[in-house]
Design a protein around this motif. Structure first.
Motif, PDB file in Angstrom:
ATOM      1  N   ASP A  35       0.833  -1.210   0.000  1.00 13.87           N
ATOM      2  CA  ASP A  35       0.000   0.000   0.000  1.00 13.87           C
ATOM      3  C   ASP A  35       0.867   1.260   0.000  1.00 13.87           C
ATOM      4  O   ASP A  35       0.597   2.214  -0.739  1.00 13.87           O
ATOM      5  N   VAL A  36       1.910   1.261   0.821  1.00 17.23           N
ATOM      6  CA  VAL A  36       2.816   2.416   0.874  1.00 17.23           C
ATOM      7  C   VAL A  36       3.527   2.572  -0.463  1.00 17.23           C
ATOM      8  O   VAL A  36       3.649   3.684  -1.001  1.00 17.23           O
ATOM      9  N   LEU A  37       3.992   1.469  -1.028  1.00 17.87           N
ATOM     10  CA  LEU A  37       4.701   1.524  -2.304  1.00 17.87           C
ATOM     11  C   LEU A  37       3.821   2.087  -3.416  1.00 17.87           C
ATOM     12  O   LEU A  37       4.263   2.906  -4.224  1.00 17.87           O
ATOM     13  N   GLU A  38       2.555   1.664  -3.457  1.00 13.26           N
ATOM     14  CA  GLU A  38       1.667   2.145  -4.511  1.00 13.26           C
ATOM     15  C   GLU A  38       1.432   3.639  -4.385  1.00 13.26           C
ATOM     16  O   GLU A  38       1.403   4.375  -5.385  1.00 13.26           O
ATOM     17  N   THR A  39       1.284   4.118  -3.157  1.00 12.01           N
ATOM     18  CA  THR A  39       1.101   5.555  -2.925  1.00 12.01           C
ATOM     19  C   THR A  39       2.334   6.330  -3.383  1.00 12.01           C
ATOM     20  O   THR A  39       2.237   7.354  -4.070  1.00 12.01           O
ATOM     21  N   LEU A  40       3.501   5.852  -3.010  1.00 13.68           N
ATOM     22  CA  LEU A  40       4.744   6.517  -3.391  1.00 13.68           C
ATOM     23  C   LEU A  40       4.931   6.526  -4.906  1.00 13.68           C
ATOM     24  O   LEU A  40       5.335   7.538  -5.485  1.00 13.68           O
ATOM     25  N   ARG A  41       4.659   5.417  -5.538  1.00 14.09           N
ATOM     26  CA  ARG A  41       4.849   5.320  -6.987  1.00 14.09           C
ATOM     27  C   ARG A  41       3.917   6.249  -7.757  1.00 14.09           C
ATOM     28  O   ARG A  41       4.252   6.717  -8.846  1.00 14.09           O
ATOM     29  N   ASN A  42       2.763   6.535  -7.188  1.00 15.03           N
ATOM     30  CA  ASN A  42       1.810   7.419  -7.849  1.00 15.03           C
ATOM     31  C   ASN A  42       2.054   8.894  -7.539  1.00 15.03           C
ATOM     32  O   ASN A  42       1.754   9.765  -8.367  1.00 15.03           O
ATOM     33  N   ASP A  43       2.588   9.180  -6.346  1.00 16.69           N
ATOM     34  CA  ASP A  43       2.658  10.566  -5.875  1.00 16.69           C
ATOM     35  C   ASP A  43       4.037  11.214  -6.017  1.00 16.69           C
ATOM     36  O   ASP A  43       4.146  12.442  -6.031  1.00 16.69           O
ATOM     37  N   ILE A  44       5.094  10.426  -6.093  1.00 18.42           N
ATOM     38  CA  ILE A  44       6.448  10.986  -6.097  1.00 18.42           C
ATOM     39  C   ILE A  44       6.938  11.180  -7.535  1.00 18.42           C
ATOM     40  O   ILE A  44       6.780  10.305  -8.384  1.00 18.42           O
ATOM     41  N   ASN A  45       7.518  12.360  -7.789  1.00 16.65           N
ATOM     42  CA  ASN A  45       8.117  12.588  -9.104  1.00 16.65           C
ATOM     43  C   ASN A  45       9.577  13.057  -9.018  1.00 16.65           C
ATOM     44  O   ASN A  45      10.292  13.068 -10.015  1.00 16.65           O
ATOM     45  N   ILE A  46      10.046  13.455  -7.833  1.00 22.59           N
ATOM     46  CA  ILE A  46      11.434  13.876  -7.643  1.00 22.59           C
ATOM     47  C   ILE A  46      12.034  13.102  -6.471  1.00 22.59           C
ATOM     48  O   ILE A  46      11.417  13.006  -5.403  1.00 22.59           O
ATOM     49  N   VAL A  47      13.226  12.563  -6.679  1.00 19.86           N
ATOM     50  CA  VAL A  47      13.902  11.785  -5.636  1.00 19.86           C
ATOM     51  C   VAL A  47      15.311  12.331  -5.432  1.00 19.86           C
ATOM     52  O   VAL A  47      16.072  12.498  -6.389  1.00 19.86           O
ATOM     53  N   PHE A  48      15.652  12.615  -4.174  1.00 20.00           N
ATOM     54  CA  PHE A  48      17.012  12.973  -3.784  1.00 20.00           C
ATOM     55  C   PHE A  48      17.584  11.795  -2.992  1.00 20.00           C
ATOM     56  O   PHE A  48      17.003  11.394  -1.983  1.00 20.00           O
ATOM     57  N   HIS A  49      18.703  11.278  -3.442  1.00 17.90           N
ATOM     58  CA  HIS A  49      19.333  10.166  -2.739  1.00 17.90           C
ATOM     59  C   HIS A  49      20.591  10.668  -2.034  1.00 17.90           C
ATOM     60  O   HIS A  49      21.631  10.895  -2.656  1.00 17.90           O
ATOM     61  N   GLY A  50      20.474  10.855  -0.721  1.00 11.86           N
ATOM     62  CA  GLY A  50      21.597  11.364   0.057  1.00 11.86           C
ATOM     63  C   GLY A  50      22.024  10.439   1.177  1.00 11.86           C
ATOM     64  O   GLY A  50      22.915  10.782   1.958  1.00 11.86           O
ATOM     65  N   ALA A  51      21.399   9.265   1.272  1.00 15.50           N
ATOM     66  CA  ALA A  51      21.733   8.338   2.354  1.00 15.50           C
ATOM     67  C   ALA A  51      23.059   7.655   2.065  1.00 15.50           C
ATOM     68  O   ALA A  51      23.275   7.129   0.974  1.00 15.50           O
ATOM     69  N   ALA A  52      23.975   7.667   3.036  1.00 15.33           N
ATOM     70  CA  ALA A  52      25.296   7.051   2.847  1.00 15.33           C
ATOM     71  C   ALA A  52      26.036   7.002   4.168  1.00 15.33           C
ATOM     72  O   ALA A  52      25.706   7.727   5.106  1.00 15.33           O
ATOM     73  N   THR A  53      27.015   6.131   4.226  1.00 20.52           N
ATOM     74  CA  THR A  53      27.983   6.213   5.311  1.00 20.52           C
ATOM     75  C   THR A  53      29.134   7.079   4.815  1.00 20.52           C
ATOM     76  O   THR A  53      29.661   6.858   3.722  1.00 20.52           O
ATOM     77  N   ILE A  54      29.485   8.097   5.588  1.00 24.88           N
ATOM     78  CA  ILE A  54      30.504   9.049   5.147  1.00 24.88           C
ATOM     79  C   ILE A  54      31.804   8.888   5.933  1.00 24.88           C
ATOM     80  O   ILE A  54      32.721   9.691   5.778  1.00 24.88           O
ATOM     81  N   LYS A  55      31.880   7.845   6.737  1.00 22.56           N
ATOM     82  CA  LYS A  55      33.099   7.615   7.509  1.00 22.56           C
ATOM     83  C   LYS A  55      34.165   6.983   6.616  1.00 22.56           C
ATOM     84  O   LYS A  55      33.894   6.047   5.876  1.00 22.56           O
ATOM     85  N   PHE A  56      35.373   7.520   6.702  1.00 24.37           N
ATOM     86  CA  PHE A  56      36.456   7.021   5.865  1.00 24.37           C
ATOM     87  C   PHE A  56      36.921   5.625   6.286  1.00 24.37           C
ATOM     88  O   PHE A  56      37.484   4.889   5.478  1.00 24.37           O
ATOM     89  N   ASN A  57      36.708   5.277   7.543  1.00 21.21           N
ATOM     90  CA  ASN A  57      37.213   4.001   8.049  1.00 21.21           C
ATOM     91  C   ASN A  57      36.128   2.933   8.166  1.00 21.21           C
ATOM     92  O   ASN A  57      36.295   1.947   8.881  1.00 21.21           O
ATOM     93  N   THR A  58      35.020   3.106   7.468  1.00 22.53           N
ATOM     94  CA  THR A  58      33.969   2.091   7.474  1.00 22.53           C
ATOM     95  C   THR A  58      34.505   0.797   6.871  1.00 22.53           C
ATOM     96  O   THR A  58      35.212   0.818   5.862  1.00 22.53           O
ATOM     97  N   TYR A  59      34.183  -0.338   7.491  1.00 20.50           N
ATOM     98  CA  TYR A  59      34.608  -1.619   6.937  1.00 20.50           C
ATOM     99  C   TYR A  59      34.077  -1.773   5.515  1.00 20.50           C
ATOM    100  O   TYR A  59      32.988  -1.307   5.185  1.00 20.50           O
ATOM    101  N   LEU A  60      34.841  -2.438   4.672  1.00 17.45           N
ATOM    102  CA  LEU A  60      34.514  -2.546   3.252  1.00 17.45           C
ATOM    103  C   LEU A  60      33.117  -3.107   3.026  1.00 17.45           C
ATOM    104  O   LEU A  60      32.331  -2.557   2.245  1.00 17.45           O
TER     105      LEU A  60
END
Length: 249
Positions: free
Chosen positions: A43-68
């Motif tokens: 249900d959530v996916l269907e709502t998102l697929r119909n209502d969203i038209n712009i996506v910003f992808h900023g999620a990440a680990t920014i630590k230099f020493n993160t395990y591979l």
């Protein structure tokens, strides 16, 4: 708990200039970046697929020493999950991926152009490497080992390595989609908007040192006076504009 913290975040001074009506339009959803469709129900996916038209992808680990393994899972597998989700949207007009200036400049001794540079490793091979090890980062080469250096090749750390892989993955997967990649350097506090000097966390970049100097905890610091710090205010990044182009064309 996550949603509570999000709404608490909206009460910070940074968002005081927004009206209650503006804030009410923000709808937080809790998902898992590395799970298919973020673990959302149909249900959530269907709502998102119909209502969203712009996506910003900023999620990440920014630590230099993160395990591979962890860096691959978050920065690369996570990007693949976002790509698959974006492809399923019915009214997509723009997908913006936040990368880093250092995914290329850390090893190129020349001007870095606004193009995707081919990575020395194949993104899909790196994803298989995580899957092969059952997502257990501890089974992959650790920091400071010869095996890790051989995988990273020209890159100094797992952060720049996986961020460049993510750019290559986008190039391979989304040539016919409206995609933009931005590469800020070290993102710091606000320059002017909505007010000067806001910083989200003292753990970002050198902010901890700046805070220590202002409190009198640190008196001196060694450095090269001819060096230039690659910093950019966060409001410069969020207000960035560029001519619309399609990746790979």
């Amino acid at each position: 708990m996550t949603i509570f913290l999000f709404f608490f975040f909206l009460t910070l001074q940074l968002f005081h200039h927004l009206s209650a009506d503006d804030k009410s339009k923000v709808i937080p959803l809790v998902g898992e970046l590395t799970e298919n469709n973020f673990g959302f129900n149909d249900d959530v996916l269907e709502t998102l697929r119909n209502d969203i038209n712009i996506v910003f992808h900023g999620a990440a680990t920014i630590k230099f020493n993160t395990y591979l393994g962890q860096a691959i899972k978050i920065n690369l597998v996570g990007t693949k999950v976002v790509i698959d989700f974006v492809k399923s949207l019915h009214h997509l007009t723009s997908f913006i991926h936040i990368s880093t200036a250092f995914c290329n400049s850390c090893y190129l001794n020349e001007m870095v152009k606004e193009e995707v540079y081919e990575s020395e490793c194949d993104p899909y091979d790196m994803i298989k490497l995580v899957d092969k090890n059952n997502n257990a980062a501890i089974e992959l080469p650790q920091k400071g080992t010869k095996e890790l250096t051989e995988i990273l090749k020209s890159h100094p750390n797992t952060y720049t390595f996986t961020k460049q892989l993510a750019e290559n993955l986008i190039l391979m997967e989304m040539k016919d989609y409206p995609v933009g990649i931005i590469r800020p350097s070290v993102v710091y506090g606000t320059q002017t908007h909505p007010f000067p000097g806001w910083v989200g966390s003292a753990n970002n970049g050198h902010i901890g040192f700046v805070a220590g100097f202002s409190k009198g905890l640190f008196r001196t610091m060694g450095g090269d006076t001819s060096s230039i710090m690659d910093l950019i205010p966060v409001d410069y990044v969020t207000n960035a504009r560029s001519e619309e182009r399609r990746v790979g064309k």
